[in-house]
Scaffold this active site. Structure first.
Site: not given
Ligand code: PDD
Length: 287
Positions: A33, A147, A180, A205
């Protein structure tokens, strides 16, 4: 206004949007996703998200649901039909529908779902308020760089945070180093004033906002290092914050109940929030 969801070629009212019970995403989490921020009806960092989507699909040997140009049309049309101004766009691709069997099905088409979620635009007072995180063991599989839809440890970790009165849980690897958050990247400003976030190996991620901020730091001449940091180092940090497409940049002012940076948003965090907010206001028209 009623919400419209794209499901496998059709734009459907929210209440009618459904996938088959043998969709492999539903049975095996066999899918990936992306979550895009929408600001003023525009997707934030659209191509970097689509690059990461293609990478995730490639790592799982899953076929893209359609070419990128067609996918962009679906993303824009979903925004348009929902009259989205601010919020998130959620995109999910799975290996499709097939009789339940762990091995990949021989011939099946990927499933694609795209939906929009409205949220209020960012407001600086809330952003600057700062929030608490807790630390928890990182019990995820060894490929959080993909992801994947498989988010059970993230769900359990976030729930633990909520029950502890915190916004997020920072996951910690077996060596005591922070990887993270459950849905965001973790950052600190070291005692020496250096911006630090975990290197983008397989342990995290590689967030799109993470990358954007590193680019901003580079062009602003802010000293930074991509490396692991321990919970102890975070506790002693001058500043801490987290980033994600859904969370914006959020100052972290408490870790496991201990104040960070005197329990206030730090100056470097504030500067980065300002730079990111400026970037959002410069986004071009939706093409
Ligand atoms: N989450 N780490 C994890 C485990 C994440 O699920 C996310 C993003 C990030 C940050 O990634 P980005 O900057 O590309 O949004 C880091 C999304 C927003 C979610 O699952 O809702």
């Amino acid at each position: 206004m009623s919400r419209i969801v794209y499901v496998n070629g059709r734009y459907l009212p929210y209440g009618e949007a459904a996938v088959h019970v043998e969709d492999r995403g539903y049975q095996f989490s066999d899918g990936v996703y992306e979550v895009f921020a929408i600001h003023n009806a525009r997707m934030v960092y659209e191509d970097p998200h689509l690059d990461r989507l293609e990478r995730s699909l490639g790592e799982l040997r899953m076929a893209p649901p359609m070419p990128r140009t067609a996918l962009k049309v679906v993303l824009r049309e979903t925004i348009r039909r929902n009259r989205s101004q601010h919020g998130l766009l959620y995109l999910q691709v799975t290996r499709g529908v097939a009789p339940r069997n762990h091995a990949f099905p021989e011939a099946t088409e990927s499933s694609l779902v795209v939906m929009a979620q409205h949220t209020p635009p960012y407001d600086m007072e809330t952003v600057n308020r700062g929030l608490a995180v807790i630390t928890i063991p990182d019990i995820r599989w060894k490929r959080p760089d993909i992801k994947s839809l498989s988010l059970l440890p993230n769900v359990l970790g976030k729930q633990q945070a909520v029950e502890a009165g915190a916004f997020e849980a920072w996951q910690v690897d077996d060596g005591g180093m922070v990887t993270e958050g459950t849905h965001s990247n973790a950052w600190i400003v070291s005692e020496g004033g250096e911006l630090i976030t975990r290197d983008a190996g397989k342990a995290i991620l590689d967030g799109i906002i993470r990358r954007a901020l590193l680019d901003m730091a580079r062009s602003e001449g802010i000293r930074f290092k991509e490396r692991a940091f321990s919970v102890e180092e975070a506790m002693a940090a001058k500043e801490a914050f987290l980033t994600s497409s859904s969370s914006f940049i959020k100052p972290v002012i408490r870790i496991d109940g201990r104040d960070i940076g005197g329990g206030k948003t730090g100056p470097l965090t504030q500067k980065l929030i300002g730079l990111y907010a400026e970037h959002l206001e410069t986004l071009g028209p939706l093409s």
